[in-house]
Structure formats: C-alpha cells, structure tokens
Design a protein around this motif. Structure first.
Motif, PDB file in Angstrom:
ATOM      1  N   ILE A 111       0.737  -1.142   0.079  1.00 45.61           N
ATOM      2  CA  ILE A 111       0.118   0.076   0.040  1.00 45.61           C
ATOM      3  C   ILE A 111       0.895   1.221   0.124  1.00 45.61           C
ATOM      4  CG2 ILE A 111      -1.393   1.405   1.437  1.00 45.61           C
ATOM      5  CD1 ILE A 111      -2.795  -1.065   2.475  1.00 45.61           C
ATOM      6  N   VAL A 112       0.360   2.157  -0.815  1.00 42.67           N
ATOM      7  CA  VAL A 112       1.002   3.724  -0.527  1.00 42.67           C
ATOM      8  C   VAL A 112      -0.062   4.335  -0.100  1.00 42.67           C
ATOM      9  CG1 VAL A 112       1.883   5.558  -1.870  1.00 42.67           C
ATOM     10  CG2 VAL A 112       2.638   3.201  -2.631  1.00 42.67           C
TER      11      VAL A 112
ATOM     12  N   ILE B 204       0.054  -2.310  -6.585  1.00 41.05           N
ATOM     13  CA  ILE B 204       0.090  -1.608  -5.643  1.00 41.05           C
ATOM     14  C   ILE B 204      -1.236  -1.151  -5.303  1.00 41.05           C
ATOM     15  CG2 ILE B 204       0.926   0.545  -4.495  1.00 41.05           C
ATOM     16  CD1 ILE B 204       3.541   0.226  -6.010  1.00 41.05           C
ATOM     17  N   LYS B 205      -1.724  -0.789  -3.907  1.00 41.18           N
ATOM     18  CA  LYS B 205      -2.991  -0.488  -3.586  1.00 41.18           C
ATOM     19  C   LYS B 205      -2.696   1.104  -2.978  1.00 41.18           C
ATOM     20  CE  LYS B 205      -5.665  -3.563  -4.706  1.00 41.18           C
ATOM     21  NZ  LYS B 205      -6.669  -3.189  -5.761  1.00 41.18           N
ATOM     22  N   PHE B 206      -3.702   1.943  -3.190  1.00 45.08           N
ATOM     23  CA  PHE B 206      -3.612   3.222  -2.492  1.00 45.08           C
ATOM     24  C   PHE B 206      -4.690   3.649  -1.818  1.00 45.08           C
ATOM     25  CE2 PHE B 206      -1.633   2.852  -6.778  1.00 45.08           C
ATOM     26  CZ  PHE B 206      -0.457   3.494  -6.497  1.00 45.08           C
ATOM     27  N   VAL B 207      -4.339   4.019  -0.441  1.00 46.00           N
ATOM     28  CA  VAL B 207      -5.214   4.543   0.401  1.00 46.00           C
ATOM     29  C   VAL B 207      -4.868   6.102   0.884  1.00 46.00           C
ATOM     30  CG1 VAL B 207      -6.147   3.957   2.793  1.00 46.00           C
ATOM     31  CG2 VAL B 207      -5.403   2.033   1.142  1.00 46.00           C
ATOM     32  N   ALA B 208      -6.151   6.719   0.863  1.00 43.14           N
ATOM     33  CA  ALA B 208      -5.812   8.247   1.345  1.00 43.14           C
ATOM     34  C   ALA B 208      -6.629   8.520   2.690  1.00 43.14           C
ATOM     35  CB  ALA B 208      -6.559   9.030   0.272  1.00 43.14           C
ATOM     36  N   PHE B 209      -6.018   8.811   3.513  1.00 39.46           N
ATOM     37  CA  PHE B 209      -6.630   9.121   4.880  1.00 39.46           C
ATOM     38  C   PHE B 209      -6.918  10.558   5.104  1.00 39.46           C
ATOM     39  CE2 PHE B 209      -4.358   5.127   5.623  1.00 39.46           C
ATOM     40  CZ  PHE B 209      -5.043   4.483   6.516  1.00 39.46           C
ATOM     41  N   ALA B 210      -8.054  11.067   5.507  1.00 31.08           N
ATOM     42  CA  ALA B 210      -8.458  12.196   5.934  1.00 31.08           C
ATOM     43  C   ALA B 210      -9.481  12.464   7.218  1.00 31.08           C
ATOM     44  CB  ALA B 210      -9.081  12.966   4.767  1.00 31.08           C
TER      45      ALA B 210
END
Lengths: 301, 381
Positions: A38-39, A94-100
C-alpha cells in the motif's frame, strides 16, 4: 493489535495521538486487510501531526502528506504515476489509500475527493470522522452534529451549540456511483475489517467512513472510546452500512434501539443540552428520520 | 532540426513531449489552455504515453503534480493567472518538498476586475515561492527555456521546481517559425531522470512531507536557499551545453546594443521585441541606446546585472506588474543591483493586456536623455 504487530505493521505503535484515540486503531485495522503493498496519502489533521513529526515516522509503508484539502488529488497523482509505470513494465501490484479527517473530507477536501471519484482513480478514501476540527482545539466542521458545543459554535446564553445537522458524506459518495462506500465503527472490528478488505480490493474509487470518537474534544474518559462508538450505532446515530454498486445493506440493526440521550449524555460537548430537552428531541427526530430513510434505501433492490 | 509554424503554446506542448513528461495533471484556463490542449492532442495521437489527468481545479493540478513527482515520474502542469493564484498554496509545497516539477505559465493579469490578457502579476505573486523563474520573449525561447529549465530543475544539486513564462495571447497564440530540435538530441541533452523520491519503491518506504517543528523547519528552508544558489551556476553551465545544440545564448539576460549604450531600458518577455525594433531605429539616428532583457528572474542575477549596467547615464525599468505600495518587482531588483549611482526611472506598462508601441519606447529613451527621472512610477498608458 497483537496480530497486527506480529505481521510487521504498516503503521507503527507509539504515535502521538491522545490516550484513547480511535485513529491508530482505524489505520492499523484498515491497512492490515490486504497482503498487497500500500502507498498511503494523509491529509493534514490529527493523523498526520501525530505520525510524521520529523525526524520520526510511524509509517512503515510509503506515505505522502501534501496539505489539508488535497489528499485525494495527491493520491490521484501517485496512482497516475503508477499507471504510467505499469504501462512501461512495472509489475508491482500496489494499492492506494488516502486518509483524511472529517475536515479534510467533508469540508475543505471535498472538491478534490469529488474530482478524484469522478475521474475513477483506483484508491480507497478512509475518513476518520471525529466530527470536528479536533486537532486544532475543537472547531465545528460539516460533520459536527446538531447541538454540539464547539469552540466556534459555543453554547451560550442564546445559542445552544451547532444549529445545523451534519452532512452525509457517505451518500454523497454513493451519488458519485462509487462501486463501494461503507460506514464503519471501531467497536465492531470484524465488520470494519471486512469492509476495509472489500474497499481496498474493489477496483475504482471506494470509501470507508469511520466514526472516530474523540476523548479529548467530545469529552469522555479515554477508556470509553469503544463504548461511545457502540452507543453511536445502538442509537442509530451512526448506522453501520455499506453500499455496493448502489445496493444498500444495513449491516447492524439494533435489536433494541436506544434513545439518542444515552449517546449524548456521556459527552461534555452535549452537556448544555440537559437544560434544553427540546434540542435533544430535535436530534432524536433527525436520527429516526435518517434511520427510516436508510431502511427504505435498503429495501430498494 | 525541423522548422514549423507553431504558436507559443504549441511550441510549449512540443517541449513537454520531447522532455518526456510522464504525468501531466492540468486544468484549463485562458490563455494557458492551448498548452494543455496541445499536449492532450499529442497524447491522443499516441506521440506521448503520458498520463494526462484532467483535474477539477488548479489546486488539484498542483496537488496531483506533487503526488506524481513524489512517485518518481517526470511531471508537469501548466497554468495562468487565477489558476496560479488558486494553486499557490501547493506551489510552495512543491518547492518545499524539492520536487522538480515543470510548469509553463501563460502570463495573465489577476482579478479584480477580471481580465484575461497579459501582464506579469500572476507569476510575480509567486516570485518568492522557491521556484526557478524564466521569462521568454518568443515561442522559440519558450520552447528552449522549458528544456533548459527541466534539465536544471532535476539536477541533484538543485531539485527545485521551475516555471517558464510566456506572454499570454501575445506569444501563446501568435504563430511563429519555430525551430524544433531532434527528439534524440533533446533526449541526449536531458540525460536520465533520477527522481528525489519514489513512493512506488515499496521495499524502501519513504515518508514525503512530514511535520516539522521549530527545531528543523529553519534548516529545510536554508537548504532550499542553497539549492537556489546552486541553480545559478548550473543554469549557466547547462545553458552553455544547450547552446552547442541550438546556437542560442542562455545567459541570465540578453544584452541588445547594450555594451556601448548610454541609455538603457530593462524589460522582460515579448515587449523586449518591441524595444529592439525601436532601438534599431534610434541607433540608425546615432543614438546610443540599448536593452537589457532579464530571462532568469529567480535566482536573480544581481552581480551580473550590476556589471552590465554600470556606467550607463540613465536606466528605465519597465514593469508589467505592480507591487502595491512598493517598487514594482523588476525595478526593485534592478535598483537593488545598482544602488543609487545611476539615475533610474520606474515605468509600468501593459497591465491587463494594454498594448505598448514602439513610440512608447521612443518616448522612454527621450525622457531618459532629458533627465526626466524621479521617484514616482510613470505610467505607459
């Protein structure tokens, strides 16, 4: 947590969140649901300031922080670089995860999220929703519920806290025709993990909106984070549901619905409402109406 | 070499293709749009395999550019005016993170009142943002400046983003004969790309963009200033290399009839062409007049400019933007370089796309010669 640690956690323990904070639990349990690399992207907020204090770093995976309102467009840039590299022979999956937080998602970051969802980038948005700008001392956000006493909607002689009901980001993202949007909570980790796995593995822009009870600003003892989270679901204030390709599934239906009073009575941000039962009644009505609406959405197949 | 009739914007899009831009997030804005459209057509025709991201705002354009550049690919975006103002928050992030993002900018006035025509208010607004800034007089220069800028930006001793300016409409939309150099020659000049970070290198995880406290923030800023200082020499060195291909000079500024001139004008971008035409006419009449056209505005070449202008009888600096309540930006820098030894007059022209004619240049030289120099801005309206 022991299990996560054993598996070389993507997010290290020892971050600087407040004792009793829900955020590290959310981050760990989301990131550990896939074997794939994960990025991560992280918007300015509680998570970012407690995990990236130079020269320390809680992230054992590649991670980028850009600014407050742009985690979705930042991760869109990273994901596009990945697409470019993939066309040219890069083989890593690759998987992409955005935290907010809710500020970085419901409010200031909303436009970038809407744009990234419309363009169909392959990433998962994870919102840790603590219902306000808690990192900066507890100002009101679009996710703050009606009646809450915040520093910018203070309860006073005339005003009784926030005068508007919170925004429903979950449904706004469903309206973007996202293949998978879910609401989750940390007291039900099995449900949360299942949803995280689904969200990350589903191709396209997906979202997890997770309630993050905030001991410091909501005003409850640090040991009660899970209990407060549970009450949010048992009172139907925070229903656990998922929307897969437009189809609603309500995952938890409380056998006996508790009154909203039980959720708010334990939090200092609502303490002033004991003098204003009509405000509690108003909140109860909103919760009831929203719950009915949700059940109707589930009926529509 | 290949000579083609191209607008400045098309020449810019060709440069982006030859540089091998890999991710291009962009939002349309007049008069930048033909750059984005030109590159989109190049991608649509398969002449570039770049990922073009049609983002929903310039703020997201620069944000996505930061993400892509941090993921290790060659990244560009383009903008103008309000777009640059909107993205300005992330313009500072790009330089703070030391990402060599390339950004062509079609210079355009800022609101209010809204105006789509050329002046330099937009890029002057971000002159202190830690980006290399190069201004072009023509489509040809714009094309070559983009190539030079990227070469310098990605240098391991620089690693700064670069914005390359062209006058909106005046030069973006005008068709010129543009000499395009062979793809292989440009590729060879640029060499390989070694990104500062690679977020996609999952075996060596990097955190890009940490939170910095008073114990470290200062050092980060000092390192940015050092990088900008490094860029001074590297701009010259790489300019000399590029000259071997193009035959053109890439000094910090162009001198036109300047060395023996008694009176000099300092002006940037397309208006330098107007000044040159008038200087030719005045020279024929025996007038010793000349031009200094700054190309590289950041880093600013104080010493070199001082050397080039020392000994002149009087100097006029023509700014195409204002710094309300202070000296106009270009004048302020030239004044800083020269001190009080030479009489200098500040002029402001061309705001919101107002035309400037060779008769105006003639008048400026006349006023210099007559000693009409004071502390007030003279407006060329």
């Amino acid at each position: 947590m022991a299990e996560v640690k054993k598996n070389n956690p993507k997010y290290s323990p020892g971050g600087r969140t407040c004792a009793g904070c829900a955020i590290p639990l959310i981050v760990n349990n989301v990131l550990s649901q896939t074997e794939k690399p994960i990025v991560a992207g992280v918007a300015t907020g509680c998570l970012e300031v407690t995990s990236t204090i130079y020269p320390y770093n809680a992230w054992n995976i590649p991670c980028i922080h850009n600014a407050f309102e742009n985690v979705a467009s930042t991760i869109a840039g990273v994901e596009s670089a990945f697409k470019y590299r993939k066309k040219n022979g890069f083989e890593e999956k690759i998987k992409f995860v955005a935290f907010a937080g809710d500020g970085g998602a419901y409010d200031i970051g909303f436009q970038a999220i809407s744009g990234a969802f419309e363009r169909g980038h392959d990433f998962t948005l994870v919102v840790y929703d603590n219902e306000g700008y808690q990192n900066t001392g507890g100002q009101r956000s679009g996710a703050t519920p009606l009646g809450a006493d915040t520093t910018t909607t203070p309860a006073g002689k005339v005003k009784k806290g926030k005068e508007e009901q919170r925004k429903n980001l979950t449904e706004i993202l469903v309206a973007h025709r996202s293949p998978y949007v879910a609401q989750a909570a940390i007291h039900d980790l099995e449900d949360l993990k299942k949803k995280a796995k689904k969200a990350i593995e589903t191709k396209g822009p997906t979202a997890l909106i997770i309630l993050a009870p905030c001991t410091t600003i909501w005003g409850f003892p640090p040991a009660k984070t899970l209990e407060i989270s549970k009450l949010a679901t048992e009172t139907n204030f925070w229903p656990l549901y998922e929307v897969e390709n437009g189809k609603y599934i309500v995952n938890i239906k409380p056998a006996k619905e508790k009154p909203i009073k039980e959720f708010i009575n334990q939090q200092k941000r609502f303490a002033h409402l004991k003098d204003y039962p009509e405000k509690i009644e108003e909140l109860q009505k909103i919760v009831n109406k929203e719950w009915k609406r949700l059940l109707k959405l589930e009926e529509k197949k | 070499m290949n000579i083609k009739p191209l607008s400045g914007a098309q020449a810019g899009a060709e440069a982006l293709r030859q540089i091998g831009i890999e991710v291009f997030p962009v939002y349309p804005i007049t008069p930048q749009s033909p750059i984005a459209e030109g590159f989109a057509k190049i991608v649509a025709n398969g002449d570039s395999d770049a990922e073009l991201i049609n983002v929903e705002s310039e703020h997201s354009a620069m944000s996505a550019a930061v993400g892509a550049a941090a993921a290790g690919v060659k990244t560009a975006t383009a903008t103008s005016s309000q777009g640059l103002a909107l993205m300005s928050e992330i313009v500072y992030v790009a330089s703070g993170l030391r990402l060599p993002i390339l950004m062509p900018v079609a210079n355009r006035a800022l609101s209010a009142p809204i105006n789509i025509h050329c002046d330099h208010s937009d890029t002057m607004m971000v002159r202190d943002s830690g980006w290399i800034q190069i201004y072009a007089e023509s489509a040809q220069e714009f094309y070559e400046n983009l190539i030079l800028a990227f070469k310098v930006a990605k240098n391991e001793n620089v690693l700064l983003p670069a914005m390359v300016m062209i006058d909106g409409f005046i030069t973006t939309h005008q068709i010129e004969r543009v000499k395009l150099f062979e793809d292989s020659v440009i590729k060879n000049f640029l060499g390989s790309y070694k990104p500062p970070y690679n977020l996609l290198d999952i075996k060596n995880p990097t955190l890009v963009g940490p939170f910095s406290m008073p114990d470290s923030y200062f050092e980060f800023k000092i390192s940015q200033e050092e990088a900008m200082e490094n860029a001074r020499e590297i701009l010259v060195k790489e300019g000399e290399e590029l000259k071997k291909i193009t035959g053109n000079s890439y000094n910090y500024f162009e001198k036109y009839q300047l060395d023996d001139a008694e009176y000099a004008i300092v002006v940037m971008s397309s208006t330098a062409g107007t000044a040159k035409a008038q200087i030719d006419k005045l020279r024929k009449k025996g007038e010793k007049v000349g031009l200094l056209k700054p190309r590289i505005f950041r880093p600013f070449p104080y010493e070199e400019i001082k050397k080039a202008l020392t000994g002149k009888k009087a100097i006029a600096v023509l700014d195409r933007s204002l710094s309300f309540g202070a000296n106009p930006p270009l004048y302020a820098e030239i004044k800083q370089a020269l001190g009080n030894k030479i009489p200098m007059q500040k002029y402001v022209f061309g705001l919101g796309g107002r035309n400037i004619y060779d008769k105006d240049i003639k008048k400026v030289f006349k006023e210099l010669k007559e000693g009409k120099v004071d502390n007030k801005i003279k407006w060329i309206k």
